[in-house]
Design a protein around this motif. Structure first.
Motif, PDB file in Angstrom:
ATOM      1  N   GLN A 228       0.952  -1.145  -0.122  1.00 53.99           N
ATOM      2  CA  GLN A 228       0.063  -0.034  -0.037  1.00 53.99           C
ATOM      3  C   GLN A 228       0.803   1.116  -0.068  1.00 53.99           C
ATOM      4  O   GLN A 228       0.656   2.256  -0.695  1.00 53.99           O
ATOM      5  N   GLN A 229       1.864   1.210   0.947  1.00 45.57           N
ATOM      6  CA  GLN A 229       2.720   2.448   1.031  1.00 45.57           C
ATOM      7  C   GLN A 229       3.527   2.436  -0.351  1.00 45.57           C
ATOM      8  O   GLN A 229       3.999   3.713  -0.736  1.00 45.57           O
ATOM      9  N   GLU A 230       3.918   1.583  -0.901  1.00 46.73           N
ATOM     10  CA  GLU A 230       4.775   1.596  -2.299  1.00 46.73           C
ATOM     11  C   GLU A 230       3.942   2.289  -3.371  1.00 46.73           C
ATOM     12  O   GLU A 230       4.655   3.110  -4.002  1.00 46.73           O
ATOM     13  N   ILE A 231       2.755   1.735  -3.167  1.00 47.14           N
ATOM     14  CA  ILE A 231       2.013   2.291  -4.371  1.00 47.14           C
ATOM     15  C   ILE A 231       1.865   3.915  -4.188  1.00 47.14           C
ATOM     16  O   ILE A 231       1.530   4.699  -5.091  1.00 47.14           O
ATOM     17  N   LYS A 232       1.380   4.339  -2.849  1.00 49.28           N
ATOM     18  CA  LYS A 232       1.301   5.555  -2.739  1.00 49.28           C
ATOM     19  C   LYS A 232       2.508   6.441  -2.797  1.00 49.28           C
ATOM     20  O   LYS A 232       2.399   7.619  -3.371  1.00 49.28           O
ATOM     21  N   SER A 233       3.604   5.908  -2.639  1.00 44.09           N
ATOM     22  CA  SER A 233       4.905   6.498  -2.792  1.00 44.09           C
ATOM     23  C   SER A 233       5.177   6.703  -4.268  1.00 44.09           C
ATOM     24  O   SER A 233       5.558   7.928  -4.787  1.00 44.09           O
ATOM     25  N   ILE A 234       4.666   5.734  -5.018  1.00 44.20           N
ATOM     26  CA  ILE A 234       4.876   6.040  -6.612  1.00 44.20           C
ATOM     27  C   ILE A 234       3.982   7.224  -7.160  1.00 44.20           C
ATOM     28  O   ILE A 234       4.487   8.105  -7.785  1.00 44.20           O
ATOM     29  N   LEU A 235       2.803   7.099  -6.639  1.00 42.54           N
ATOM     30  CA  LEU A 235       1.764   8.039  -7.078  1.00 42.54           C
ATOM     31  C   LEU A 235       2.191   9.600  -6.549  1.00 42.54           C
ATOM     32  O   LEU A 235       1.989  10.668  -7.221  1.00 42.54           O
ATOM     33  N   TYR A 236       2.773   9.686  -5.148  1.00 46.82           N
ATOM     34  CA  TYR A 236       3.098  10.576  -4.772  1.00 46.82           C
ATOM     35  C   TYR A 236       4.435  11.492  -5.506  1.00 46.82           C
ATOM     36  O   TYR A 236       4.340  12.610  -5.571  1.00 46.82           O
ATOM     37  N   LYS A 237       5.214  10.618  -6.074  1.00 49.14           N
ATOM     38  CA  LYS A 237       6.090  10.986  -6.618  1.00 49.14           C
ATOM     39  C   LYS A 237       5.603  11.545  -8.229  1.00 49.14           C
ATOM     40  O   LYS A 237       6.337  12.639  -8.764  1.00 49.14           O
ATOM     41  N   ALA A 238       4.681  10.969  -8.636  1.00 51.25           N
ATOM     42  CA  ALA A 238       4.215  11.517  -9.913  1.00 51.25           C
ATOM     43  C   ALA A 238       3.505  12.740  -9.862  1.00 51.25           C
ATOM     44  O   ALA A 238       3.699  13.616 -10.708  1.00 51.25           O
ATOM     45  N   ASP A 239       2.756  12.955  -8.654  1.00 50.94           N
ATOM     46  CA  ASP A 239       1.806  14.257  -8.540  1.00 50.94           C
ATOM     47  C   ASP A 239       1.435  13.901  -7.180  1.00 50.94           C
ATOM     48  O   ASP A 239       0.482  13.118  -6.738  1.00 50.94           O
ATOM     49  N   VAL A 240       1.642  15.047  -6.365  1.00 56.91           N
ATOM     50  CA  VAL A 240       1.476  15.099  -4.822  1.00 56.91           C
ATOM     51  C   VAL A 240      -0.183  15.118  -4.558  1.00 56.91           C
ATOM     52  O   VAL A 240      -0.807  14.587  -3.657  1.00 56.91           O
ATOM     53  N   ASN A 241      -0.936  15.548  -5.602  1.00 60.59           N
ATOM     54  CA  ASN A 241      -2.417  15.672  -5.549  1.00 60.59           C
ATOM     55  C   ASN A 241      -3.054  14.411  -5.723  1.00 60.59           C
ATOM     56  O   ASN A 241      -4.336  14.175  -5.579  1.00 60.59           O
ATOM     57  N   LEU A 242      -2.504  13.339  -6.343  1.00 59.45           N
ATOM     58  CA  LEU A 242      -3.011  12.035  -6.454  1.00 59.45           C
ATOM     59  C   LEU A 242      -3.239  11.155  -5.390  1.00 59.45           C
ATOM     60  O   LEU A 242      -4.258  10.308  -5.331  1.00 59.45           O
ATOM     61  N   LYS A 258      -1.628   3.662 -15.699  1.00 57.68           N
ATOM     62  CA  LYS A 258      -0.800   4.348 -16.723  1.00 57.68           C
ATOM     63  C   LYS A 258       0.599   3.921 -16.644  1.00 57.68           C
ATOM     64  O   LYS A 258       1.423   3.551 -17.471  1.00 57.68           O
ATOM     65  N   ILE A 259       0.904   4.000 -15.059  1.00 52.69           N
ATOM     66  CA  ILE A 259       2.380   3.843 -14.962  1.00 52.69           C
ATOM     67  C   ILE A 259       2.602   2.114 -15.222  1.00 52.69           C
ATOM     68  O   ILE A 259       3.709   1.955 -15.713  1.00 52.69           O
ATOM     69  N   PHE A 260       1.439   1.373 -14.922  1.00 55.88           N
ATOM     70  CA  PHE A 260       1.455  -0.087 -15.254  1.00 55.88           C
ATOM     71  C   PHE A 260       1.922  -0.138 -16.764  1.00 55.88           C
ATOM     72  O   PHE A 260       2.773  -1.130 -17.125  1.00 55.88           O
ATOM     73  N   ALA A 261       1.171   0.580 -17.598  1.00 56.90           N
ATOM     74  CA  ALA A 261       1.198   0.266 -19.011  1.00 56.90           C
ATOM     75  C   ALA A 261       2.781   0.762 -19.652  1.00 56.90           C
ATOM     76  O   ALA A 261       3.523  -0.077 -20.502  1.00 56.90           O
ATOM     77  N   LEU A 262       3.149   1.968 -18.864  1.00 53.22           N
ATOM     78  CA  LEU A 262       4.224   2.291 -19.259  1.00 53.22           C
ATOM     79  C   LEU A 262       5.505   1.289 -19.024  1.00 53.22           C
ATOM     80  O   LEU A 262       6.623   1.135 -19.722  1.00 53.22           O
ATOM     81  N   LYS A 263       5.428   0.607 -18.176  1.00 54.35           N
ATOM     82  CA  LYS A 263       6.371  -0.266 -17.231  1.00 54.35           C
ATOM     83  C   LYS A 263       6.183  -1.691 -18.007  1.00 54.35           C
ATOM     84  O   LYS A 263       7.046  -2.660 -17.734  1.00 54.35           O
ATOM     85  N   GLY A 264       5.320  -1.990 -18.956  1.00 51.99           N
ATOM     86  CA  GLY A 264       5.127  -3.110 -19.539  1.00 51.99           C
ATOM     87  C   GLY A 264       4.215  -4.321 -18.412  1.00 51.99           C
ATOM     88  O   GLY A 264       4.503  -5.394 -18.776  1.00 51.99           O
ATOM     89  N   ARG A 265       3.721  -3.545 -17.491  1.00 46.16           N
ATOM     90  CA  ARG A 265       2.997  -4.402 -16.516  1.00 46.16           C
ATOM     91  C   ARG A 265       1.596  -4.337 -16.946  1.00 46.16           C
ATOM     92  O   ARG A 265       0.866  -4.309 -15.762  1.00 46.16           O
ATOM     93  N   HIS A 266       1.081  -4.134 -17.928  1.00 47.96           N
ATOM     94  CA  HIS A 266      -0.387  -3.939 -18.231  1.00 47.96           C
ATOM     95  C   HIS A 266      -1.149  -5.163 -17.967  1.00 47.96           C
ATOM     96  O   HIS A 266      -2.437  -5.212 -18.172  1.00 47.96           O
ATOM     97  N   GLU A 267      -0.653  -6.339 -17.817  1.00 47.44           N
ATOM     98  CA  GLU A 267      -1.179  -7.455 -17.334  1.00 47.44           C
ATOM     99  C   GLU A 267      -1.888  -7.285 -16.086  1.00 47.44           C
ATOM    100  O   GLU A 267      -3.052  -7.912 -15.897  1.00 47.44           O
ATOM    101  N   THR A 268      -1.433  -6.169 -15.248  1.00 50.35           N
ATOM    102  CA  THR A 268      -2.142  -5.978 -14.015  1.00 50.35           C
ATOM    103  C   THR A 268      -3.408  -5.189 -14.294  1.00 50.35           C
ATOM    104  O   THR A 268      -4.570  -5.590 -13.765  1.00 50.35           O
TER     105      THR A 268
END
Length: 632
Positions: A228-242, A258-268
């Motif tokens: 949970q914290q890892e996901i929030k950290s990734i989003l916070y780095k992208a935009d603090v308002n997310l 979108k991040i999943f798609a950019l990293k080739g993890r679109h199966e998620t």
């Protein structure tokens, strides 16, 4: 998606197509193999992407004399592995192979494979080849990915075939626009609907529990606090308002995918979409929207207790101001995950069809009545909206658990047998002369004020509300004024089969009003099969003798029915009694169906004939025996 994926390997001669297949199957490099291998089926246990997927690998030849066979295999492909090995064969990809696929009308994912990378002088030269593929991938959207491999060194062989499987099962093209580097609008719309359904408290954020519930639903494993914290950290780095203290916003949820798609993890992302019944075209599957639900002839469909509970919870969740009604803003929010409000609601000018409060907002009673009517008239519409709005059945999870089928009821030429109909929703047509008060009945049925000004009804009008019957039982009554469609409806047997009761109305202060009913029943004799209630409207005005062969009381007695109920739009008690009578007529059709023909009884002639025949046979036998004894 088919359980058998057909992978076709294409490319120029000598690039190593056959070697890649043998290296994958044998798990070692095999020199001096035949030029074109026969098709090979790989069972599901050797497929890493899906456990129920069989892959057929098809080798091809690029020789001109084998072009017909090549065309046939390309057209049958689910995915193409386009292999090249040097600068010349790489140039042939955009100049020949990819345009050639398009000329055949093939639209399947393509994976580019730079084989024989073990022959590269250094890593940089191999990287140059891959860099050359980037413009090609931008120009040809069917190209999903690109990989370096070496069949001789067993380098990335499995990964190359894995990308082919992944391209079929988890296609990136419907989700992501590689040119714009963003999710496509249909993908965003689907994810917005999923966010809406997962945001159980409708506060606009996915909190930790809601995110964990989504993870469990889609992947059958919990999302621990570290993740949970890892996901929030990734989003916070992208935009603090997310991300806020309340959780992940809708924009954050979209950004995460979108991040999943950019990293080739679109199966998620596909795992989430398919859990919520989305197809590869990002539309909800027809089997989910319209599951099989058999309805016998003469039966009707109603909401089950689970269905009513769902719509009650939905109403309470979106009544944000707690005023007991859904205003236009709240209705728009409620129907956000659907295409729009049902088409039948727009046609009938919802919310004028049901009960509203003084501000014109739909009440809970009116909300349930509206869905009861929708289910009665077109249960497939209700099934689709249950799916769009996120209904989950307590047992099988199917939307059909929100509905129930009533017992069949048959129309009889004679009066129906005594007994109640096991139903809670009834439909009735309101018929009568112009200006007899039909529209006023519908208005008062919905607790709307009485307007004495006469306005002719052109288009059909419909109203639905609950009726409390004797003993406290509640049912729903649908009343319809047919307008100019009256002749077409009364001539349509299927429309009459949907009707449970006819409300015949006449203006008791107009001496010519009742004759319209008499003429109508003569013109449409099929109405005699339907239960009927007669209502003498405008009873607050002076009663007039009707210009008819039979006065209303005598006419109804001749039909074996109750005499007309005297009703005024200004008398609340008489109106309530009329609606109860209509509901009771639908529930107990034997008490309100005209007596037209006597019940068929067994003819006494046949038993007499049979008895006479039996006696004659016995007498003949006795005579024959007597004559025989005398001859002896």
């Amino acid at each position: 998606m088919s359980s058998d994926v057909r992978l076709v390997l294409c490319g120029d001669e000598g690039v190593g197509k056959s070697s890649l297949i043998t290296s994958f199957v044998k798990e070692t490099f095999v020199p001096n193999i035949q030029s074109v291998l026969p098709p090979i089926s790989i069972p599901p246990e050797f497929i890493s992407v899906a456990n129920n997927l069989t892959m057929t690998m098809v080798d091809t030849s690029s020789r001109p004399q084998d072009r017909q066979s090549l065309n046939r295999e390309i057209r049958r492909a689910n995915v193409i592995l386009l292999v090249y090995s040097d600068h010349y064969t790489s140039e042939r990809i955009p100049l020949f192979w990819l345009p050639y696929f398009r000329s055949l009308g093939v639209n399947v994912p393509v994976v580019l494979c730079a084989n024989k990378c073990d022959l590269a002088v250094d890593t940089d030269s191999a990287e140059v080849i891959l860099d050359e593929m980037i413009p090609i991938m931008e120009e040809f959207k069917e190209v999903e990915s690109c990989i370096r491999s070496s069949a001789k060194e067993q380098y990335n062989v499995n990964q190359a075939f894995y990308l082919c499987e992944k391209a079929v099962i988890y296609p990136i093209a419907p989700l992501f626009d590689s040119k714009e580097q963003d999710l496509k609008p249909p993908a965003v719309a689907a994810l917005q609907r999923i966010f809406f359904l997962c945001d159980k408290d409708q506060d606009g954020f996915l909190n930790d529990k809601e995110m964990n519930d989504l993870q469990l639903k889609c992947f059958s494993k919990p999302l621990d606090s570290f993740d949970q914290q890892e996901i929030k950290s990734i989003l916070y780095k992208a935009d603090v308002n997310l991300v806020t203290e309340e959780g992940i916003s809708q924009e954050g949820f979209i950004a995460l995918n979108k991040i999943f798609a950019l990293k080739g993890r679109h199966e998620t992302t596909w795992g989430i979409l398919r859990t919520f019944h989305y197809t590869d075209s990002l539309s909800l599957s027809d089997k989910f929207l319209y599951p099989r639900f058999d309805v016998p002839q003469y039966s009707s469909v109603e909401l089950s207790p689970a269905g009513y509970r769902f719509f009650v919870d939905l109403f309470l969740l979106f009544d944000k101001d707690n005023d007991g009604g859904l205003n236009s803003t709240e209705l728009n929010s409620l129907f956000a995950p659907t295409p729009e409000i049902p088409a039948s609601w727009k046609t009938s000018q919802f919310p004028t069809t049901t009960l509203c409060n003084e501000e014109g907002h739909v009440t809970l009673q009116g909300w349930l009545a509206q869905w009861s009517m929708t289910t009665f008239q077109d249960h497939k519409t209700t099934l689709a909206y249950l799916a769009w709005l996120g209904f989950e059945g307590p047992e099988r999870g199917s939307t059909t658990e929100a509905l129930k089928v009533t017992k069949p009821r048959r129309r009889r030429k004679t009066r129906p047998k005594p007994g109640k109909v096991d139903r809670n929703v009834f439909s009735g047509y309101v018929l009568g002369a112009p200006d007899s008060g039909k529209s006023a009945i519908l208005d008062r049925f919905l607790n709307r004020p009485f307007y004495p000004l006469y306005v002719p009804t052109i288009k059909p009008r419909i109203a639905v509300n609950s009726v409390e019957m004797q003993g406290g039982r509640q049912c729903y009554m649908i009343l319809e004024e047919l307008g100019e469609l009256e002749p077409a409806v009364l001539d349509n047997p299927s429309k009459l089969d949907e009707c449970d009761v006819i409300c015949y109305t006449y203006d008791s202060s107009n001496p010519d009003s009742f004759q319209h009913i008499v003429d109508l029943r003569k013109k449409y004799p099929q109405l005699d099969r339907l239960p009927a209630v007669f209502a003498a409207l405008k009873a607050d005005l002076d009663k007039q003798q009707q210009r008819s062969d039979l006065q209303p009381d005598a006419y109804t007695r001749e039909l074996g029915l109750s005499t007309p109920l005297h009703v005024s739009a200004t008398w609340t008690s008489s109106l309530s009694e009329l609606f109860v009578q209509l509901a009771e007529a639908g529930q107990n059709p034997s008490t309100a169906t005209p007596i037209l023909e006597p019940e068929e009884k067994e003819s006494p002639v046949m038993p007499v004939v049979l008895a006479s025949s039996a006696v004659a046979i016995v007498v003949a036998a006795v005579v024959w025996m007597f004559r025989t004894s005398r001859e002896l």
